[in-house]
Scaffold this motif. Sequence first.
Motif, PDB file in Angstrom:
ATOM      1  N   MET A   1    -101.680  -5.630 -11.164  1.00 42.35           N
ATOM      2  CA  MET A   1    -103.117  -5.254 -10.779  1.00 42.35           C
ATOM      3  C   MET A   1    -104.202  -6.181  -9.934  1.00 42.35           C
ATOM      4  O   MET A   1    -104.627  -5.246  -8.863  1.00 42.35           O
ATOM      5  CB  MET A   1    -103.786  -3.833 -11.774  1.00 42.35           C
ATOM      6  CG  MET A   1    -102.423  -2.973 -11.977  1.00 42.35           C
ATOM      7  SD  MET A   1    -102.185  -1.416 -10.733  1.00 42.35           S
ATOM      8  CE  MET A   1    -104.062  -0.489 -10.206  1.00 42.35           C
ATOM      9  N   LYS A   2    -104.577  -6.824 -10.579  1.00 40.00           N
ATOM     10  CA  LYS A   2    -105.580  -7.629  -9.607  1.00 40.00           C
ATOM     11  C   LYS A   2    -104.612  -8.000  -8.284  1.00 40.00           C
ATOM     12  O   LYS A   2    -104.920  -8.301  -7.664  1.00 40.00           O
ATOM     13  CB  LYS A   2    -105.595  -9.178 -10.834  1.00 40.00           C
ATOM     14  CG  LYS A   2    -107.011  -8.373 -11.486  1.00 40.00           C
ATOM     15  CD  LYS A   2    -107.429  -9.549 -12.738  1.00 40.00           C
ATOM     16  CE  LYS A   2    -108.274  -9.127 -13.545  1.00 40.00           C
ATOM     17  NZ  LYS A   2    -108.648 -10.340 -13.961  1.00 40.00           N
ATOM     18  N   SER A   3    -102.828  -7.972  -9.136  1.00 42.29           N
ATOM     19  CA  SER A   3    -101.973  -8.986  -7.906  1.00 42.29           C
ATOM     20  C   SER A   3    -102.282  -8.287  -6.865  1.00 42.29           C
ATOM     21  O   SER A   3    -102.335  -8.328  -5.271  1.00 42.29           O
ATOM     22  CB  SER A   3    -100.955  -9.557  -8.209  1.00 42.29           C
ATOM     23  OG  SER A   3     -99.766 -10.088  -7.225  1.00 42.29           O
ATOM     24  N   VAL A   4    -102.551  -6.477  -7.305  1.00 43.83           N
ATOM     25  CA  VAL A   4    -102.015  -5.223  -6.099  1.00 43.83           C
ATOM     26  C   VAL A   4    -102.804  -5.787  -5.067  1.00 43.83           C
ATOM     27  O   VAL A   4    -103.646  -5.371  -3.893  1.00 43.83           O
ATOM     28  CB  VAL A   4    -101.386  -4.250  -6.433  1.00 43.83           C
ATOM     29  CG1 VAL A   4    -101.421  -3.057  -5.656  1.00 43.83           C
ATOM     30  CG2 VAL A   4     -99.628  -3.916  -7.488  1.00 43.83           C
TER      31      VAL A   4
ATOM     32  N   SER B   1     -99.253  -5.990 -22.915  1.00 43.27           N
ATOM     33  CA  SER B   1     -98.531  -5.107 -21.163  1.00 43.27           C
ATOM     34  C   SER B   1     -99.252  -5.093 -20.966  1.00 43.27           C
ATOM     35  O   SER B   1     -99.675  -5.143 -19.561  1.00 43.27           O
ATOM     36  CB  SER B   1     -97.835  -4.146 -22.465  1.00 43.27           C
ATOM     37  OG  SER B   1     -96.013  -4.448 -23.224  1.00 43.27           O
ATOM     38  N   PHE B   2    -100.458  -4.090 -21.506  1.00 45.00           N
ATOM     39  CA  PHE B   2    -101.853  -4.525 -20.960  1.00 45.00           C
ATOM     40  C   PHE B   2    -102.313  -5.522 -19.660  1.00 45.00           C
ATOM     41  O   PHE B   2    -103.143  -4.984 -18.748  1.00 45.00           O
ATOM     42  CB  PHE B   2    -103.131  -3.141 -21.626  1.00 45.00           C
ATOM     43  CG  PHE B   2    -102.686  -1.906 -21.102  1.00 45.00           C
ATOM     44  CD1 PHE B   2    -102.693  -1.154 -20.575  1.00 45.00           C
ATOM     45  CD2 PHE B   2    -102.709  -1.589 -23.509  1.00 45.00           C
ATOM     46  CE1 PHE B   2    -102.897   0.068 -20.875  1.00 45.00           C
ATOM     47  CE2 PHE B   2    -102.517  -0.467 -23.237  1.00 45.00           C
ATOM     48  CZ  PHE B   2    -102.841   0.772 -22.520  1.00 45.00           C
ATOM     49  N   LYS B   3    -102.585  -6.127 -20.427  1.00 39.62           N
ATOM     50  CA  LYS B   3    -102.803  -7.866 -19.676  1.00 39.62           C
ATOM     51  C   LYS B   3    -101.686  -7.889 -18.525  1.00 39.62           C
ATOM     52  O   LYS B   3    -101.949  -8.271 -17.385  1.00 39.62           O
ATOM     53  CB  LYS B   3    -102.847  -8.851 -20.956  1.00 39.62           C
ATOM     54  CG  LYS B   3    -103.636  -9.208 -21.967  1.00 39.62           C
ATOM     55  CD  LYS B   3    -103.751 -10.239 -22.997  1.00 39.62           C
ATOM     56  CE  LYS B   3    -104.782  -9.859 -23.844  1.00 39.62           C
ATOM     57  NZ  LYS B   3    -104.812 -11.250 -25.429  1.00 39.62           N
ATOM     58  N   VAL B   4    -100.636  -7.656 -18.831  1.00 38.69           N
ATOM     59  CA  VAL B   4     -99.522  -7.763 -17.932  1.00 38.69           C
ATOM     60  C   VAL B   4    -100.197  -7.241 -16.881  1.00 38.69           C
ATOM     61  O   VAL B   4    -100.095  -7.551 -15.223  1.00 38.69           O
ATOM     62  CB  VAL B   4     -97.906  -7.948 -18.206  1.00 38.69           C
ATOM     63  CG1 VAL B   4     -97.505  -7.973 -17.179  1.00 38.69           C
ATOM     64  CG2 VAL B   4     -97.776  -9.276 -18.824  1.00 38.69           C
TER      65      VAL B   4
END
Length: 40
Positions: free
Chosen positions: A35-38, A27-30
């Motif tokens: 967050m990188k995408s945002v 879940s943290f990886k997702v």
Amino acid sequence: MSENFGLKIGLEGEKEFKKSLAEINNSFKVLGSEMKSVDS
């Protein structure tokens, strides 16, 4: 008999614990990917 029962409970509990940790880690990886995408 009770020692064997306790050992079984302990092993099954550890198995569930490791499974839960793996799910949390995933879940943290997702979340990190999102967050990188945002951020970009």
